[in-house]
Scaffold this motif. Structure first.
Motif, PDB file in Angstrom:
ATOM      1  N   ASP A  16       1.134  -1.595   0.025  1.00 58.42           N
ATOM      2  CA  ASP A  16      -0.107   0.224   0.559  1.00 58.42           C
ATOM      3  C   ASP A  16       0.810   1.136  -0.176  1.00 58.42           C
ATOM      4  O   ASP A  16       0.199   1.953  -0.442  1.00 58.42           O
ATOM      5  CB  ASP A  16      -0.932  -0.145   0.933  1.00 58.42           C
ATOM      6  CG  ASP A  16      -2.066  -1.333   0.823  1.00 58.42           C
ATOM      7  OD1 ASP A  16      -2.124  -1.721   0.209  1.00 58.42           O
ATOM      8  OD2 ASP A  16      -2.629  -1.371   1.922  1.00 58.42           O
ATOM      9  N   THR A  17       2.301   1.070   0.244  1.00 61.33           N
ATOM     10  CA  THR A  17       2.804   2.175   1.033  1.00 61.33           C
ATOM     11  C   THR A  17       3.605   2.465  -0.429  1.00 61.33           C
ATOM     12  O   THR A  17       3.694   3.709  -0.650  1.00 61.33           O
ATOM     13  CB  THR A  17       3.770   2.281   1.932  1.00 61.33           C
ATOM     14  OG1 THR A  17       3.163   1.899   3.062  1.00 61.33           O
ATOM     15  CG2 THR A  17       4.912   3.411   2.548  1.00 61.33           C
ATOM     16  N   SER A  18       3.716   1.402  -1.290  1.00 62.49           N
ATOM     17  CA  SER A  18       4.931   1.346  -2.015  1.00 62.49           C
ATOM     18  C   SER A  18       3.960   2.187  -2.908  1.00 62.49           C
ATOM     19  O   SER A  18       4.475   3.347  -4.459  1.00 62.49           O
ATOM     20  CB  SER A  18       5.467   0.442  -3.008  1.00 62.49           C
ATOM     21  OG  SER A  18       4.503  -0.648  -2.758  1.00 62.49           O
ATOM     22  N   ALA A  19       2.239   1.863  -3.424  1.00 59.02           N
ATOM     23  CA  ALA A  19       1.628   2.008  -4.476  1.00 59.02           C
ATOM     24  C   ALA A  19       0.872   3.527  -4.250  1.00 59.02           C
ATOM     25  O   ALA A  19       1.108   4.382  -5.216  1.00 59.02           O
ATOM     26  CB  ALA A  19       0.747   1.682  -4.477  1.00 59.02           C
TER      27      ALA A  19
ATOM     28  N   ASP B 108       3.729  10.067  -6.832  1.00 64.02           N
ATOM     29  CA  ASP B 108       5.065  10.622  -7.380  1.00 64.02           C
ATOM     30  C   ASP B 108       4.803  11.127  -8.951  1.00 64.02           C
ATOM     31  O   ASP B 108       4.622  12.269  -9.340  1.00 64.02           O
ATOM     32  CB  ASP B 108       6.139   8.982  -8.066  1.00 64.02           C
ATOM     33  CG  ASP B 108       7.027   9.414  -8.577  1.00 64.02           C
ATOM     34  OD1 ASP B 108       7.945  10.578  -8.314  1.00 64.02           O
ATOM     35  OD2 ASP B 108       7.939   9.055  -9.473  1.00 64.02           O
ATOM     36  N   ILE B 109       4.059  10.393  -9.137  1.00 66.48           N
ATOM     37  CA  ILE B 109       2.472  10.553 -10.736  1.00 66.48           C
ATOM     38  C   ILE B 109       2.151  12.092 -10.649  1.00 66.48           C
ATOM     39  O   ILE B 109       2.126  13.007 -11.594  1.00 66.48           O
ATOM     40  CB  ILE B 109       1.744   9.354 -11.331  1.00 66.48           C
ATOM     41  CG1 ILE B 109       2.241   8.286 -11.485  1.00 66.48           C
ATOM     42  CG2 ILE B 109       0.956  10.325 -12.326  1.00 66.48           C
ATOM     43  CD1 ILE B 109       1.928   6.797 -11.719  1.00 66.48           C
ATOM     44  N   LEU B 110       1.074  12.105  -9.394  1.00 69.35           N
ATOM     45  CA  LEU B 110       0.903  13.210  -9.260  1.00 69.35           C
ATOM     46  C   LEU B 110       1.540  14.973  -9.513  1.00 69.35           C
ATOM     47  O   LEU B 110       1.250  15.515 -10.286  1.00 69.35           O
ATOM     48  CB  LEU B 110       0.199  13.847  -8.109  1.00 69.35           C
ATOM     49  CG  LEU B 110      -1.398  11.986  -8.176  1.00 69.35           C
ATOM     50  CD1 LEU B 110      -1.465  12.151  -6.348  1.00 69.35           C
ATOM     51  CD2 LEU B 110      -2.199  12.794  -8.893  1.00 69.35           C
TER      52      LEU B 110
END
Length: 151
Positions: free
Chosen positions: A8-11, A17-19
């Motif tokens: 969950d943390t990596s997702a 990061d994308i945002l």
């Protein structure tokens, strides 16, 4: 208290990061298209500040302070209780706030946020990267030598 798993943390890190790297106009356009915007209260900010950017000599040497970069941040709590955080480079306070709201919303409605906001931003980033690679490849020069006899 419930703790988030490492997946969950990596997702969540991937989404943030994308945002953060998304162009402001693209992010705003996708957010404007979101039908059911949640009501939220500001926990912190939005505000701007500075962060120290560090570098390494030769890529693996001792770290050194390269300089400072301006960063905007915001934290919000949506009506269902999720708290979201948004950070981005520069002084775009509106973008930081939108990122924070989307982060909180992602914690509640992950699949919908992924499909309607994150995936289109990922596609835009891939197109921009492909364009950059094409422009770079167009300037590539191949050097070669020819042997001219015994001279």
């Amino acid at each position: 208290m419930q703790t988030a798993s490492s997946s969950d943390t990596s997702a969540r890190k991937r989404v943030l990061d994308i945002l953060a790297h998304a162009p402001s106009a693209s992010l705003a356009a996708l957010w404007d298209g979101w039908a059911d915007k949640p009501a939220f209260t500001k926990v912190r900010g939005p505000e701007t500040g500075l962060v120290m950017v560090r570098g390494r000599a030769g890529g693996g040497g001792a770290p050194f302070n390269l300089g400072e970069a301006t960063v905007s941040r915001a934290s919000v709590r949506i009506v269902t209780g999720e708290v979201g955080h948004g950070y981005c480079l520069g002084r775009d306070l509106a973008k930081a706030e939108v990122i924070a709201v989307i982060d909180a919303l992602w914690q509640r409605e992950g699949e919908a946020v992924e499909a309607q906001i994150v995936t289109p931003l990922q596609a835009l980033a891939a197109q921009a990267e492909q364009k950059k690679r094409g422009e770079t490849a167009a300037t590539k020069v191949d050097f070669f030598t020819m042997v001219r006899g015994d001279n």
